[in-house]
Every structure is written in structure tokens, then in C-alpha cells.
Design a protein around this motif. Structure first.
Motif, short mmCIF file in Angstrom:
data_model
loop_
_atom_site.label_atom_id
_atom_site.label_comp_id
_atom_site.label_asym_id
_atom_site.label_seq_id
_atom_site.Cartn_x
_atom_site.Cartn_y
_atom_site.Cartn_z
N ARG A 60 0.81 -1.22 0.00
CA ARG A 60 0.00 0.00 0.00
C ARG A 60 0.84 1.27 0.00
O ARG A 60 0.32 2.36 0.03
N ASP A 61 2.17 1.14 0.03
CA ASP A 61 3.03 2.30 0.20
C ASP A 61 3.32 2.94 -1.16
O ASP A 61 4.01 2.37 -1.99
N PRO A 62 2.83 4.18 -1.38
CA PRO A 62 3.05 4.82 -2.69
C PRO A 62 4.51 5.17 -2.94
O PRO A 62 4.91 5.40 -4.08
N LYS A 63 5.33 5.20 -1.89
CA LYS A 63 6.76 5.54 -2.09
C LYS A 63 7.50 4.43 -2.83
O LYS A 63 8.46 4.68 -3.55
N PHE A 64 7.03 3.19 -2.63
CA PHE A 64 7.72 2.07 -3.24
C PHE A 64 7.23 1.84 -4.66
O PHE A 64 6.05 1.99 -4.95
N ARG A 65 8.12 1.44 -5.52
CA ARG A 65 7.75 1.14 -6.91
C ARG A 65 7.46 -0.35 -7.04
O ARG A 65 8.11 -1.18 -6.43
N PHE A 66 6.47 -0.64 -7.85
CA PHE A 66 6.08 -2.02 -8.08
C PHE A 66 6.82 -2.58 -9.28
O PHE A 66 7.10 -1.87 -10.24
N ASP A 67 7.09 -3.86 -9.21
CA ASP A 67 7.62 -4.57 -10.37
C ASP A 67 6.45 -5.14 -11.16
O ASP A 67 5.55 -5.77 -10.59
N HIS A 68 6.44 -4.89 -12.46
CA HIS A 68 5.46 -5.56 -13.32
C HIS A 68 5.94 -6.99 -13.53
O HIS A 68 7.07 -7.22 -13.94
N ILE A 69 5.08 -7.95 -13.21
CA ILE A 69 5.46 -9.35 -13.37
C ILE A 69 4.44 -10.05 -14.26
O ILE A 69 3.29 -9.61 -14.39
N SER A 70 4.86 -11.13 -14.87
CA SER A 70 3.96 -11.87 -15.75
C SER A 70 3.23 -12.97 -15.00
O SER A 70 2.21 -13.48 -15.47
N GLU A 71 3.74 -13.34 -13.81
CA GLU A 71 3.16 -14.45 -13.08
C GLU A 71 3.41 -14.27 -11.58
O GLU A 71 4.48 -13.85 -11.16
N ALA A 72 2.40 -14.58 -10.77
CA ALA A 72 2.55 -14.53 -9.30
C ALA A 72 2.19 -15.89 -8.74
O ALA A 72 1.29 -16.58 -9.23
N ARG A 73 2.95 -16.32 -7.70
CA ARG A 73 2.70 -17.60 -7.06
C ARG A 73 2.42 -17.38 -5.57
O ARG A 73 2.92 -16.45 -4.96
N ALA A 74 1.63 -18.28 -5.01
CA ALA A 74 1.28 -18.19 -3.59
C ALA A 74 2.50 -18.47 -2.72
O ALA A 74 3.39 -19.23 -3.12
N ALA A 75 2.55 -17.87 -1.52
CA ALA A 75 1.62 -16.85 -1.06
C ALA A 75 2.28 -15.51 -1.33
O ALA A 75 3.45 -15.31 -1.05
N SER A 76 1.51 -14.58 -1.85
CA SER A 76 2.09 -13.28 -2.17
C SER A 76 1.00 -12.21 -2.16
O SER A 76 -0.18 -12.48 -2.38
N GLY A 77 1.47 -10.97 -1.88
CA GLY A 77 0.59 -9.82 -1.97
C GLY A 77 0.80 -9.16 -3.31
O GLY A 77 1.92 -8.82 -3.68
N ILE A 78 -0.27 -8.97 -4.07
CA ILE A 78 -0.15 -8.45 -5.44
C ILE A 78 -1.20 -7.38 -5.70
O ILE A 78 -2.21 -7.28 -5.00
N LYS A 79 -0.92 -6.58 -6.73
CA LYS A 79 -1.88 -5.61 -7.25
C LYS A 79 -2.27 -6.06 -8.64
O LYS A 79 -1.40 -6.35 -9.47
N VAL A 80 -3.58 -6.15 -8.91
CA VAL A 80 -4.08 -6.64 -10.20
C VAL A 80 -4.85 -5.54 -10.90
O VAL A 80 -5.73 -4.91 -10.30
N ALA A 81 -4.51 -5.29 -12.16
CA ALA A 81 -5.25 -4.34 -12.99
C ALA A 81 -6.05 -5.13 -14.02
O ALA A 81 -5.51 -6.02 -14.67
N ALA A 82 -7.34 -4.79 -14.16
CA ALA A 82 -8.22 -5.48 -15.10
C ALA A 82 -9.46 -4.62 -15.31
O ALA A 82 -9.77 -3.76 -14.47
N PRO A 83 -10.19 -4.83 -16.40
CA PRO A 83 -11.44 -4.09 -16.60
C PRO A 83 -12.50 -4.54 -15.59
O PRO A 83 -12.41 -5.61 -14.98
N GLN A 84 -13.53 -3.71 -15.41
CA GLN A 84 -14.74 -4.04 -14.65
C GLN A 84 -14.50 -4.36 -13.18
O GLN A 84 -15.20 -5.18 -12.59
N LEU A 85 -13.53 -3.69 -12.58
CA LEU A 85 -13.26 -3.95 -11.16
C LEU A 85 -13.92 -2.92 -10.24
O LEU A 85 -13.80 -3.02 -9.02
N ASP A 86 -14.62 -1.94 -10.81
CA ASP A 86 -15.15 -0.82 -10.01
C ASP A 86 -16.03 -1.27 -8.84
O ASP A 86 -15.93 -0.73 -7.75
N GLY A 87 -16.90 -2.26 -9.08
CA GLY A 87 -17.85 -2.64 -8.04
C GLY A 87 -17.41 -3.78 -7.16
O GLY A 87 -18.20 -4.30 -6.36
N VAL A 88 -16.14 -4.22 -7.29
CA VAL A 88 -15.67 -5.36 -6.51
C VAL A 88 -15.68 -5.02 -5.02
O VAL A 88 -15.33 -3.92 -4.61
#
Length: 593
Positions: A291-319
Motif C-alpha cells: 500500500r506504500d506509494p513511495k515504493f515502486r512495483f515490479d510488473h510481473i507476468s506471473e505470481a505464485r502463492a503466497a504473495s501480496g499483489i496488485k491486479v489491474a483489469a477491466p470491470q473492477l469498479d464494483g468489486v
């Protein structure tokens, strides 16, 4: 293919007891300094690699003499108890193990008790971090040292102070049903809670805390940490937020399988199950925080458990935060939707026609609220996530006539829309708002007490109470139609529309109006001398100057006064009531007596 994932550790406790400061010490960051009011505002997830743990712990891990196979720790820092009300996995807690942080100087606080209740409910093993030992008067800090080494260097007075406060915590835990001991004195970790004195500020005790987390997870949790590495990902949504350049994103914990860029996923939204395609996956670097805006995220092609990730996708507004996240394998969309539907239905509440309206910010919080309400035997009419709307207020109003105490909206951590607040004021509906679950229930209980008190007051005010008056000689202003005469109130309170009886119990008239110094008044109490208009009698015929009259108490009113409100009557009113009973007994039994 099976592998061992890193355990998910939730850090929880009362606000401002130092949860984030302890994690900052481990991370070597300063997130807490940027938090509003120094209190954690959102959920954050940080991966602590095993290399870092070994570096902090030094030789402590080696002394445990167990092989470490877990890759590290995934630590979730939450506001108060929210990890367990937001994070869900098939109806249970997502965390494998927890750290309960308690300020050694403040001891147990309300959210500490609530956290313990949640830990007990989900049977989650935990360690108690007794924080802020550096604030013990006379404590000599040793930056980054183990507690054992620091404690050994303190004076006897400081050691005694630490031990006394530690055993206060042992006693408080015992009161909550937990056996505990200082970590280095624990005989059986399966049965005793380990207490680790620490300082998030100086780092003292942090080596033992990490050692215990790692060692206990490895020793007791290894079997449940096994995951299907190649299987479809399963996770839980922590937060939904807008990110510049990405649009609406979700922060999530992936607790099983893997998630790839381009995967189709299913998540729960307010309108139902949403399926969408992953456009991007971002992951904070080890020791950075999601959640820290100071830190930069790495764009990755695959994530494995257990991990904290940020996901971008369409139609997430009402989640909805707390929603399960499923990766959909080819040909399994309908099956996954059905599984998710059943899982979400477990959060759908069995409702009753006469009950309260519940609104929360997350699915997990909804479940927690409902559980507490059920345990308190409070019926629920409507329960859902989202802000309080005008419809919610109307639902609450529908209950008002049947049971005023249930005509209420309980709003946990959500906003009240402006039109809903206006409608609530119009309909007289109470909206109880709070960001702490147990406080909402406390506020509701307090409101019911106030409501019951007001209802009794209103009922008592509506009753005709005993009153005794005397017609003052020489104070007749009109003899009849209506008679207007000066009156002294001897006992009780006189009001308009009271029927008056003479000493024989015969009706003589009805009070029409009361005046004092030319002004109409609603009532007159004992000792008052006022002018009274009486419809019915003629002064000198049915009633005479100087005569004593009584207010007639209708039978239903008398029964309520005798059975429910006798303690509310003054000694004088009770005497008048006895006189009325004696008077009426001459002709017929009074009030069924």
C-alpha cells in the motif's frame, strides 16, 4: 506438484499499540510516520524473505535445531482487527498465524479483547508481542539486540517492573481463556501462548519474535502450507483502489496456486459475480509494502502463492473488499461461478421481517457483524455491503410500528448518503455509525436503554396519576358553565381533562383549563394555587367552597401504576391512591382488587 508457501501472518491489536512500528523495524522503513494520526488506515502486505529473517535472528534460528523450508513470511498489517473481518478463505480466517501486539504500559484495551475473540473464533495460533519495553522507566536500550541480552543488562528494579507487567498480561490472558508464559519459559507451544517483550522503536526482542514466528510455522503449520504450485490461483481481495495509469485495481493476497497476466479471473461485486481478464500484475519488492506509494512495483507476468499483489483489469469498479478471487481454467467458468456463488451465499444472511438493517464495507465485516448480532439474539431484516442508502432507511422504517427498538440502521465503516440522512430525519430512524464493530453493538445497546427509558417516560406521562385538590374559599370566579374557581393542589399533579370525584366517589365534573396569573398552563403540581375551569358542576350545589376533590384514575391506568410504576409515585400520590381505593370500595371493588 506440491510446494511449501510462506505462511500468512496477521499483525493485529489495539490502535496505536505499535503494530506498524514493529513491522517498520523489520522492513527498515518508516511507513508509520506517514500514516494519518500514526494509526494504520489501510491493509498492507509485506514479504519478509528468509534471508532477512536469518540476518535479523542470527544464531537464534540455529538453536531451534529444525530445518527451515518455508521461503519467508507474508505479513499483513491491519487497522485493528480488520484482518479477520476482511480476509476470508472459505468462510475462515486467511491468516495462518497471528501476532497480537499489546502496549506493556497500557495492557489490554477494547480492541485487544475483540482481537482475542476473533482469534479464538477462528482457532488461529498467535504470539503476543509485548511492545514498548523501551518506555519502562529506567530501561537502558540496546539497539537491535535480542530481548534476552537486553534484559540481562537491566537493573533489578527494571527487571522487576518488566516481570510484574508481563504477569499482569498473563493474568489478563487467563481471564480470556488462554494459558501463557514468557517465550523462553514456555513448556508446550501447542497449549501456551508465547509472550515476547519487544520494542518496535529500538528493535529489541524483534529477533526472538521472528525466530518464534518462523520456528512455530515450520514446526506446526508445514502441512497446511503445502500448495499446488501449478494449479489455478485462489486469493482474497484486500482493497479496491484507483491507480494513475492503471485505472481501478485490486490489492489481493494469493494464498494458493498461481496467477498469470492474461488469466481470466472471477471476483465478487455488488451486482454479482464478475469475470474479467488480467491486464497487469504488480508486486512490491521484498520488504516493500503493497500500500506504500513511495515504493515502486515490479510488473510481473506471473505470481505464485503466497504473495501480496496488485491486479489491474477491466470491470473492477464494483468489486467488494473481502471477495474471493478465483483464476478460471478453460471450460470451467460456469463451475467457478457456481462455486463462488455458493461461497458468497454463505455471506447472505437469513433475515426476519422484524429486525435491524446492517451495512458494512466488506463481506468479511458483514459476516462478523451478523455473527455478533446472532450471538446477542438481535434479529436482522436486511444485511449488505455498501453505503447507507435511502432504501435502507425505508427498510428500517417498515419495522417501526411493530418494534421501535429494531427500527435502526447499524453502519460499520461506511458512509451515509445525503438523501438517506435526510430521509432518516424525516422518518425518525436512528443510524448508528462506528468504525469498530463491538462499539456499534455497544452503541445500539445504549440506544435501546435510552429508548426504553423514553418509552416508559412517555407511558407514565400518559397515565392519569393520583391528585388531590381543595377549592379555596372566597375564590369563586364563575359558578357554572364552566365553573371557575381557585384551587390548591394538595398532592400530585393536576392536568386538563382529568375527571373529578368528591369524597364519596361521585363524579362532579371534568377539568377544562388551568390558569396561573392569567396564562394557560399545562399542569400544576403540589403546592400550586391556580384558577381552574371545571365543566359540569355548579359551585354551591354539586361542589362547595373548601371541599376536597380527587382526580379519578381509570382502571387500566391504576393497574399500570400499581403493577409497573408504583416506585415512580411520590409518598403523597401513594396516600391519595389508598384513599381512592377506600372510597371506591364502598360501592364496588377498585381496579380488580
Amino acid at each position: 506438484m506440491k510446494d511449501v508457501r510462506q505462511p500468512i501472518v496477521s499483525v493485529l491489536g489495539h490502535v496505536d499499540h505499535g503494530k506498524t512500528t514493529i513491522l517498520d523495524r523489520i522492513r527498515g522503513t518508516a511507513v508509520a510516520e506517514r500514516e494519518a494520526g500514526l494509526i494504520t488506515q489501510h491493509i498492507g502486505a509485506t514479504e519478509i524473505p528468509m534471508e532477512t529473517i536469518k540476518q535479523v535472528c542470527g544464531q537464534l534460528l540455529e538453536r531451534m535445531k529444525i530445518e527451515i523450508t518455508i521461503p519467508g513470511l507474508l505479513i499483513i498489517d491491519t487497522p485493528g482487527h480488520e484482518a479477520f473481518t476482511t480476509l476470508r478463505k472459505r468462510g475462515g480466517a486467511l491468516a495462518d498465524i497471528a501476532v497480537l501486539v499489546v502496549d506493556i504500559n497500557e495492557g489490554f484495551q477494547p480492541q485487544t479483547i475483540e482481537s482475542l475473540t476473533i482469534l479464538r473464533t477462528h482457532r488461529t495460533p498467535f504470539i503476543l508481542a509485548l511492545n514498548k519495553i523501551d518506555r519502562i522507566p529506567g530501561w537502558k536500550p540496546r539497539e537491535g539486540s535480542s530481548f534476552t541480552a537486553s534484559f540481562a543488562s537491566q537493573t533489578d528494579e527494571v527487571k522487576s517492573a518488566i516481570e510484574n507487567r508481563l504477569y499482569e498480561i498473563v493474568g489478563a490472558l487467563h481471564d480470556q481463556g488462554f494459558q501463557s508464559e514468557r517465550f523462553d519459559r514456555v513448556e508446550r507451544f501447542e497449549r501456551q501462548v508465547a509472550i515476547v517483550p519487544v520494542s518496535g522503536l529500538t528493535g529489541e526482542g524483534i529477533p526472538e519474535l521472528l525466530m518464534l514466528l518462523t520456528g512455530l510455522a515450520q514446526r506446526f503449520l508445514e502441512s497446511q502450507l503445502e500448495i499446488t504450485v501449478e494449479g489455478p490461483g485462489r486469493g482474497t481481495v484486500l482493497e479496491v483502489k484507483d491507480e494513475r495509469g492503471l485505472g481501478t485495481t485490486i490489492d489481493a493476497i494469493l494464498y494458493d496456486g498461481k496467477l498469470k497476466k492474461g488469466d481470466q479471473i472471477a471476483v465478487a461485486a455488488k451486482e454479482g459475480i464478475v469475470t474479467t481478464k488480467v491486464r497487469a500484475i504488480l508486486k512490491p519488492k521484498p520488504l516493500d509494502e503493497i500500500r506504500d506509494p513511495k515504493f515502486r512495483f515490479d510488473h510481473i507476468s506471473e505470481a505464485r502463492a503466497a504473495s501480496g499483489i496488485k491486479v489491474a483489469a477491466p470491470q473492477l469498479d464494483g468489486v467488494v473488499a473481502g471477495s474471493p478471487l478465483y483464476v478460471i481454467s478453460p471450460g470451467e467458468e460456469e463451475q467457478i461461478k457456481e462455486v463462488m456463488k455458493r461461497e458468497m451465499e454463505r455471506a447472505v444472511i437469513e433475515t426476519e421481517e422484524t429486525g435491524v438493517v446492517v451495512k458494512t464495507d466488506t463481506i468479511g465485516a458483514l459476516e462478523a457483524m451478523v455473527k455478533i448480532l446472532r450471538e446477542s439474539h438481535i434479529p436482522i431484516r436486511l444485511a449488505s455491503t455498501g453505503d447507507v442508502s435511502k432504501r435502507d432507511v425505508v427498510e428500517a422504517a417498515a419495522v417501526k410500528e411493530k418494534d421501535r427498538s429494531r427500527a435502526v440502521v447499524l453502519a460499520f465503516n461506511v458512509d451515509v448518503l445525503p438523501d438517506a440522512r435526510i430521509r432518516a430525519a424525516e422518518l425518525g430512524i436512528k443510524i448508528i455509525e462506528n468504525s469498530v464493530i463491538y462499539r456499534i453493538i455497544e452503541d445500539y445497546d445504549e440506544w435501546i436503554k435510552e429508548l426504553r427509558t423514553q418509552e416508559k417516560r412517555d407511558e407514565l406521562d400518559a397515565l392519569v396519576r393520583p391528585v388531590k385538590i381543595r377549592l379555596i374559599p372566597g375564590m369563586v370566579f364563575r359558578q357554572s358553565k364552566p365553573a371557575v374557581v381557585g384551587v390548591e393542589v394538595l398532592e400530585g399533579t393536576l392536568k386538563p381533562r382529568y375527571e373529578l370525584l368528591n369524597g364519596d366517589g361521585a363524579a362532579v365534573g371534568v377539568v377544562k383549563e388551568l390558569q396561573e396569573e392569567g396564562e394557560t398552563i399545562p399542569s400544576a403540581g403540589k403546592g400550586k394555587e391556580i384558577a381552574v375551569a371545571i365543566e359540569g358542576p355548579t359551585i354551591g350545589r354539586q361542589v362547595k367552597e373548601g371541599e376536597i376533590l380527587y382526580g379519578d384514575v381509570p382502571e387500566p391506568h391504576a393497574k399500570l401504576l400499581l403493577q409497573k410504576y408504583l416506585h415512580e409515585l411520590s409518598p403523597g400520590e401513594k396516600e391519595v391512591l389508598e384513599e381512592l381505593k377506600t372510597m371506591k370500595r364502598k360501592t364496588k371493588p377498585l381496579w380488580g382488587m
